[in-house]
Design a protein around this motif. Structure first.
Motif, PDB file in Angstrom:
ATOM      1  N   SER A 275     -24.252 -10.687  64.131  1.00  0.00           N
ATOM      2  CA  SER A 275     -24.667  -9.760  65.192  1.00  0.00           C
ATOM      3  C   SER A 275     -24.684 -10.451  66.551  1.00  0.00           C
ATOM      4  O   SER A 275     -24.336  -9.848  67.575  1.00  0.00           O
ATOM      5  N   VAL A 276     -25.080 -11.734  66.594  1.00  0.00           N
ATOM      6  CA  VAL A 276     -25.072 -12.471  67.854  1.00  0.00           C
ATOM      7  C   VAL A 276     -23.648 -12.642  68.361  1.00  0.00           C
ATOM      8  O   VAL A 276     -23.353 -12.440  69.554  1.00  0.00           O
ATOM      9  N   LEU A 277     -22.720 -12.999  67.475  1.00  0.00           N
ATOM     10  CA  LEU A 277     -21.326 -13.176  67.884  1.00  0.00           C
ATOM     11  C   LEU A 277     -20.696 -11.848  68.298  1.00  0.00           C
ATOM     12  O   LEU A 277     -19.885 -11.803  69.237  1.00  0.00           O
ATOM     13  N   GLN A 278     -21.075 -10.762  67.615  1.00  0.00           N
ATOM     14  CA  GLN A 278     -20.554  -9.448  67.999  1.00  0.00           C
ATOM     15  C   GLN A 278     -20.996  -9.072  69.413  1.00  0.00           C
ATOM     16  O   GLN A 278     -20.197  -8.555  70.202  1.00  0.00           O
ATOM     17  N   GLN A 279     -22.254  -9.320  69.713  1.00  0.00           N
ATOM     18  CA  GLN A 279     -22.733  -8.975  71.049  1.00  0.00           C
ATOM     19  C   GLN A 279     -22.063  -9.836  72.112  1.00  0.00           C
ATOM     20  O   GLN A 279     -21.753  -9.363  73.211  1.00  0.00           O
ATOM     21  N   ALA A 280     -21.830 -11.131  71.803  1.00  0.00           N
ATOM     22  CA  ALA A 280     -21.162 -12.000  72.767  1.00  0.00           C
ATOM     23  C   ALA A 280     -19.748 -11.504  73.057  1.00  0.00           C
ATOM     24  O   ALA A 280     -19.314 -11.472  74.219  1.00  0.00           O
ATOM     25  N   GLN A 281     -19.004 -11.092  72.040  1.00  0.00           N
ATOM     26  CA  GLN A 281     -17.650 -10.589  72.265  1.00  0.00           C
ATOM     27  C   GLN A 281     -17.666  -9.222  72.944  1.00  0.00           C
ATOM     28  O   GLN A 281     -16.775  -8.923  73.747  1.00  0.00           O
ATOM     29  N   GLN A 282     -18.667  -8.407  72.635  1.00  0.00           N
ATOM     30  CA  GLN A 282     -18.751  -7.093  73.268  1.00  0.00           C
ATOM     31  C   GLN A 282     -18.996  -7.229  74.766  1.00  0.00           C
ATOM     32  O   GLN A 282     -18.493  -6.436  75.572  1.00  0.00           O
ATOM     33  N   GLU A 283     -19.756  -8.243  75.170  1.00  0.00           N
ATOM     34  CA  GLU A 283     -20.052  -8.438  76.583  1.00  0.00           C
ATOM     35  C   GLU A 283     -18.909  -9.133  77.318  1.00  0.00           C
ATOM     36  O   GLU A 283     -18.741  -8.914  78.531  1.00  0.00           O
ATOM     37  N   CYS A 284     -18.096  -9.928  76.631  1.00  0.00           N
ATOM     38  CA  CYS A 284     -17.036 -10.690  77.303  1.00  0.00           C
ATOM     39  C   CYS A 284     -15.661 -10.037  77.190  1.00  0.00           C
ATOM     40  O   CYS A 284     -14.850 -10.151  78.115  1.00  0.00           O
ATOM     41  N   PHE A 285     -15.393  -9.377  76.063  1.00  0.00           N
ATOM     42  CA  PHE A 285     -14.076  -8.770  75.857  1.00  0.00           C
ATOM     43  C   PHE A 285     -14.222  -7.296  75.466  1.00  0.00           C
ATOM     44  O   PHE A 285     -13.803  -6.882  74.375  1.00  0.00           O
ATOM     45  N   SER A 315     -16.334  -8.316  59.468  1.00  0.00           N
ATOM     46  CA  SER A 315     -17.366  -8.691  60.436  1.00  0.00           C
ATOM     47  C   SER A 315     -17.173  -8.053  61.801  1.00  0.00           C
ATOM     48  O   SER A 315     -18.053  -8.187  62.661  1.00  0.00           O
ATOM     49  N   GLN A 316     -16.038  -7.373  62.027  1.00  0.00           N
ATOM     50  CA  GLN A 316     -15.740  -6.740  63.305  1.00  0.00           C
ATOM     51  C   GLN A 316     -15.745  -7.756  64.450  1.00  0.00           C
ATOM     52  O   GLN A 316     -16.201  -7.472  65.559  1.00  0.00           O
ATOM     53  N   LEU A 317     -15.219  -8.939  64.177  1.00  0.00           N
ATOM     54  CA  LEU A 317     -15.130  -9.993  65.177  1.00  0.00           C
ATOM     55  C   LEU A 317     -13.664 -10.239  65.515  1.00  0.00           C
ATOM     56  O   LEU A 317     -12.779 -10.131  64.663  1.00  0.00           O
ATOM     57  N   ILE A 318     -13.404 -10.606  66.769  1.00  0.00           N
ATOM     58  CA  ILE A 318     -12.044 -10.933  67.206  1.00  0.00           C
ATOM     59  C   ILE A 318     -11.746 -12.366  66.782  1.00  0.00           C
ATOM     60  O   ILE A 318     -12.496 -13.301  67.105  1.00  0.00           O
ATOM     61  N   ARG A 319     -10.659 -12.542  66.073  1.00  0.00           N
ATOM     62  CA  ARG A 319     -10.238 -13.860  65.604  1.00  0.00           C
ATOM     63  C   ARG A 319      -8.823 -14.163  66.103  1.00  0.00           C
ATOM     64  O   ARG A 319      -8.055 -13.254  66.433  1.00  0.00           O
ATOM     65  N   VAL A 320      -8.514 -15.462  66.119  1.00  0.00           N
ATOM     66  CA  VAL A 320      -7.174 -15.902  66.515  1.00  0.00           C
ATOM     67  C   VAL A 320      -6.192 -15.575  65.396  1.00  0.00           C
ATOM     68  O   VAL A 320      -6.483 -15.798  64.208  1.00  0.00           O
ATOM     69  N   ASN A 334     -10.922 -21.803  59.517  1.00  0.00           N
ATOM     70  CA  ASN A 334      -9.960 -22.735  60.106  1.00  0.00           C
ATOM     71  C   ASN A 334      -8.649 -22.050  60.471  1.00  0.00           C
ATOM     72  O   ASN A 334      -7.999 -22.415  61.451  1.00  0.00           O
ATOM     73  N   ILE A 335      -8.253 -21.045  59.654  1.00  0.00           N
ATOM     74  CA  ILE A 335      -6.996 -20.340  59.927  1.00  0.00           C
ATOM     75  C   ILE A 335      -7.163 -19.381  61.092  1.00  0.00           C
ATOM     76  O   ILE A 335      -6.311 -19.312  61.991  1.00  0.00           O
ATOM     77  N   HIS A 336      -8.291 -18.650  61.099  1.00  0.00           N
ATOM     78  CA  HIS A 336      -8.536 -17.635  62.125  1.00  0.00           C
ATOM     79  C   HIS A 336      -9.908 -17.884  62.756  1.00  0.00           C
ATOM     80  O   HIS A 336     -10.911 -17.265  62.381  1.00  0.00           O
ATOM     81  N   PRO A 337      -9.991 -18.801  63.723  1.00  0.00           N
ATOM     82  CA  PRO A 337     -11.288 -19.060  64.377  1.00  0.00           C
ATOM     83  C   PRO A 337     -11.739 -17.862  65.201  1.00  0.00           C
ATOM     84  O   PRO A 337     -10.938 -17.027  65.638  1.00  0.00           O
ATOM     85  N   ILE A 338     -13.033 -17.793  65.427  1.00  0.00           N
ATOM     86  CA  ILE A 338     -13.645 -16.720  66.208  1.00  0.00           C
ATOM     87  C   ILE A 338     -13.478 -17.037  67.690  1.00  0.00           C
ATOM     88  O   ILE A 338     -13.756 -18.150  68.137  1.00  0.00           O
ATOM     89  N   VAL A 339     -13.021 -16.045  68.458  1.00  0.00           N
ATOM     90  CA  VAL A 339     -12.760 -16.231  69.886  1.00  0.00           C
ATOM     91  C   VAL A 339     -14.073 -16.070  70.648  1.00  0.00           C
ATOM     92  O   VAL A 339     -14.832 -15.119  70.423  1.00  0.00           O
ATOM     93  N   LEU A 340     -14.338 -16.992  71.578  1.00  0.00           N
ATOM     94  CA  LEU A 340     -15.547 -16.953  72.394  1.00  0.00           C
ATOM     95  C   LEU A 340     -15.199 -17.262  73.843  1.00  0.00           C
ATOM     96  O   LEU A 340     -14.249 -17.994  74.133  1.00  0.00           O
ATOM     97  N   ASP A 341     -16.007 -16.702  74.744  1.00  0.00           N
ATOM     98  CA  ASP A 341     -15.851 -16.954  76.170  1.00  0.00           C
ATOM     99  C   ASP A 341     -16.631 -18.219  76.541  1.00  0.00           C
ATOM    100  O   ASP A 341     -17.772 -18.398  76.105  1.00  0.00           O
ATOM    101  N   PRO A 342     -16.081 -19.114  77.354  1.00  0.00           N
ATOM    102  CA  PRO A 342     -16.771 -20.381  77.639  1.00  0.00           C
ATOM    103  C   PRO A 342     -18.019 -20.218  78.492  1.00  0.00           C
ATOM    104  O   PRO A 342     -18.880 -21.111  78.483  1.00  0.00           O
ATOM    105  N   ARG A 343     -18.167 -19.119  79.235  1.00  0.00           N
ATOM    106  CA  ARG A 343     -19.291 -18.951  80.149  1.00  0.00           C
ATOM    107  C   ARG A 343     -20.464 -18.203  79.525  1.00  0.00           C
ATOM    108  O   ARG A 343     -21.515 -18.096  80.149  1.00  0.00           O
TER     109      ARG A 343
END
Length: 618
Positions: A275-285, A315-320, A334-343
């Protein structure tokens, strides 16, 4: 006041039986401090002094105070006896205190005499502890929630509620409260065996159903309550991540809120992390996430377009994206890491957690560990930026900053004074010389002018005070008497100062008046502070280097050592004090010899001796 404190501190009362009596003296001391009196002030206020004298006159009656050592009579001291602790407390504007009684009840309902104790632990089985107070306000506070009060009252109410139970507090009238004797103070004659302090409250000898009951509860004082405002909670979001210091703390907080009980499971922690990672991606992408959910291609200006991102259906997360999805040897992360914004704050917490677990290594090590699970855009830059803010990382890798130099001392600014007006002095290593067939140790001493940078080097036959005084006399005869001498805390220097001071005091009045203006001022550096004498310590280093090149480790005669030291003195005094220009038209830089003798170099020209005149290598 010193005598009052001495008399008051001499009263040995480890159990506190004399507290009602000593409280009177402590209140007198409080009044004396209010009057702003010093320790040895003989003029104390008349009223307070008279009160103290009356208190002190009762001290001889201490021998009449007897306290039994046993808690109860031997007849009642059985294994079947029931023991309760009763704590009475009271407070006033000047003092506060408490007194503890032990109530022992025999097996047939008989009560033993109560003994006063002020110990927190007893080697006896205690059935219960009852606390008594004559303040209905305090009882009302203790029956309420501590969060309703302001900080001062709420903190203390919360502490009392943690240490005791609410039902253990009861009301006692002020007339029956023995702790009232502490706050009001009692004379020594009022603490005898028949006193209220000694005999305990009489109601404790009765059954509990006859003990005092609390009157009607008082309303809470609005001055001690928090001002309550109306607040409506519409929804709960995790937008304020700054209140959490670590990623583990954030995930645990969310897991506790999503758990059905106070013990979250592993699945609760996993859902909280997602849920934390979902909110981070929702706010950045937000736009990229919406397009991936609808199956549309990403925009041309999207930051994720080069990563071929894909949406994880579970998980409804954006992956590479990538072409290794069928590899059986790699983990899915390792194959599909989770994308995160650096800021984003979540990304900073993740990098901080990874850096802490790896014991704060370099950025490449953290980046390699992070890449196994997360794909942070511009990840190296984000890691380096966070490590520059990390205290632990900077503690081990940051170079110490050079502090700003202080102003020059007055001894360095004697511009219109003669040479060696302000002089620094120090001794350096002993050197072994040959005297016939035996060897002796000689020490060197250096005098350095703090203004012209000139030096004077001499030899000491010992490190005693007399040897230093002889060297000082030779220096004065050649260079003139200095106004002040600066040195470290050497024993010979301090002894020389003492002997000069004693000799100066022993002079006659006439000579003393004539030499008063010519007395040498000794100034010593603080102990263990060689950097205060860095001006001459650097010259000692140059001197030692020259001696090592010239003599090496061989032993020479006194005459040779003296000659070499004098030649080194000439070399040090001929070094330029400024920048040596490459332009032929510029004048030569000034040297200390220019200020001492009017020429830059006073040494003889070098002589090459023929091989036939060299008797030996030495």
């Amino acid at each position: 006041m010193r005598k009052i404190y001495r008399v008051l501190a001499s009263q040995y009362d480890p159990l506190g039986y004399l507290i009602p009596y000593t409280t009177c003296a402590k209140i007198i001391v409080q009044h004396l401090w209010d009057k702003k009196r010093d320790w040895d002030d003989p003029h104390l206020p008349a009223d307070l002094l008279q009160t103290w004298i009356k208190w002190e006159e009762e001290l001889p009656a201490l021998q009449n105070i007897v306290l039994p050592r046993f808690y109860c009579s031997p007849i009642k001291d059985t294994a079947t006896s029931l023991r309760d602790i009763h704590v009475f407390c009271d407070a006033s504007e000047r003092a506060y205190g408490s007194v503890v009684y032990l109530r022992t009840e025999g097996q047939h309902g008989q009560r033993a005499q109560l003994a006063k104790v002020l110990q927190t632990e007893l080697n006896l089985p205690i059935r219960q502890t009852i606390l008594w107070t004559d303040s209905t306000t305090v009882l009302t506070w203790l029956q309420s929630d501590s969060c309703r009060f302001k900080v001062f009252v709420g903190t203390r109410v919360a502490e009392i509620q943690d240490l005791t139970e609410k039902h253990s507090w009861r009301y006692v009238p002020s007339t029956s409260n023995p702790a009232d004797d502490i706050t009001r103070g009692r004379r020594l004659c009022e603490l005898g065996p028949e006193s209220h302090w000694y005999q305990e409250p009489l109601f404790l000898k009765d059954p509990p159903n006859l003990w005092p009951e609390c009157p009607t509860s008082k309303e809470l004082d609005n001055n001690e309550l928090h001002k309550v405002g109306t607040c409506a909670l519409i929804c709960f979001t995790y937008s304020d991540f700054s209140q959490f210091k670590t990623l583990e703390e954030l995930i645990e907080s969310i897991a506790l809120q999503g758990s059905t009980d106070s013990n979250p499971t592993a699945s609760d922690y996993r859902r909280a992390e997602i849920s934390v990672l979902q909110q981070a991606q929702q706010e950045c992408f937000p736009s990229d996430l919406e397009q991936l959910r609808t199956g549309k291609p990403l925009a041309c200006n999207s930051r994720l377009r080069a990563l071929a991102p894909e949406l994880d259906g579970e998980s409804q997360l954006i992956r590479v994206g990538g072409r290794l999805r069928h590899s059986p040897y790699l983990e899915p992360n390792n194959i599909h890491p989770i994308v995160l914004d650096p800021r984003h704050p979540i990304t900073k917490l993740i990098i901080q957690s990874c850096d802490s677990k790896l014991c704060h290594p370099g950025p490449e090590r953290v980046f390699a560990k992070l890449r196994r699970t997360y794909w942070v855009l511009r990840g190296r830059e984000a890691i380096k930026r966070l490590q520059r803010e990390c205290v632990q990382c900077q503690r081990w890798r940051k170079k110490p900053e050079v502090p700003k130099m202080a102003d020059l001392p007055p001894t360095r600014l004697r511009l219109f004074k003669p040479a060696f007006y302000s002089t620094g002095v120090d001794c350096f290593d002993p050197y072994t010389i040959r005297t016939g067939r035996r060897s002796e140790k000689k020490w060197g001493i250096i005098f350095k002018c703090l203004t012209t940078r000139a030096v004077y080097i001499d030899i000491l036959h010992s490190l005693e005070t007399d040897s230093f005084l002889m060297a000082l006399r030779r220096f004065t005869a050649r260079r003139g008497k200095p106004h002040e001498l600066l040195s470290d805390q050497g024993a010979n220097f301090r002894g020389g100062e003492r002997e000069l001071r004693e000799a100066f005091t022993a002079l006659g009045p006439d000579l003393q008046r004539q030499l008063a203006k010519q007395q040498i001022k000794f100034q010593f550096n603080p102990p263990n502070s060689p950097h205060f004498g860095g001006c001459w310590e650097r010259e000692i280093r140059s001197l030692k280097n020259a001696l090592m090149v010239t003599l090496g480790t061989q032993s020479v005669t006194f005459e040779v050592l003296q000659t070499v030291l004098v030649e080194i003195e000439g070399i040090l005094n001929s070094k330029p004090l400024g920048y040596t220009s490459c332009n032929a038209s510029d004048p030569d830089p000034i040297t200390p010899n220019c200020l001492l003798m009017g020429r830059s170099d006073a040494s003889l020209p070098l002589t090459v001796y023929p091989q036939s005149e060299l008797i030996s290598r030495r």
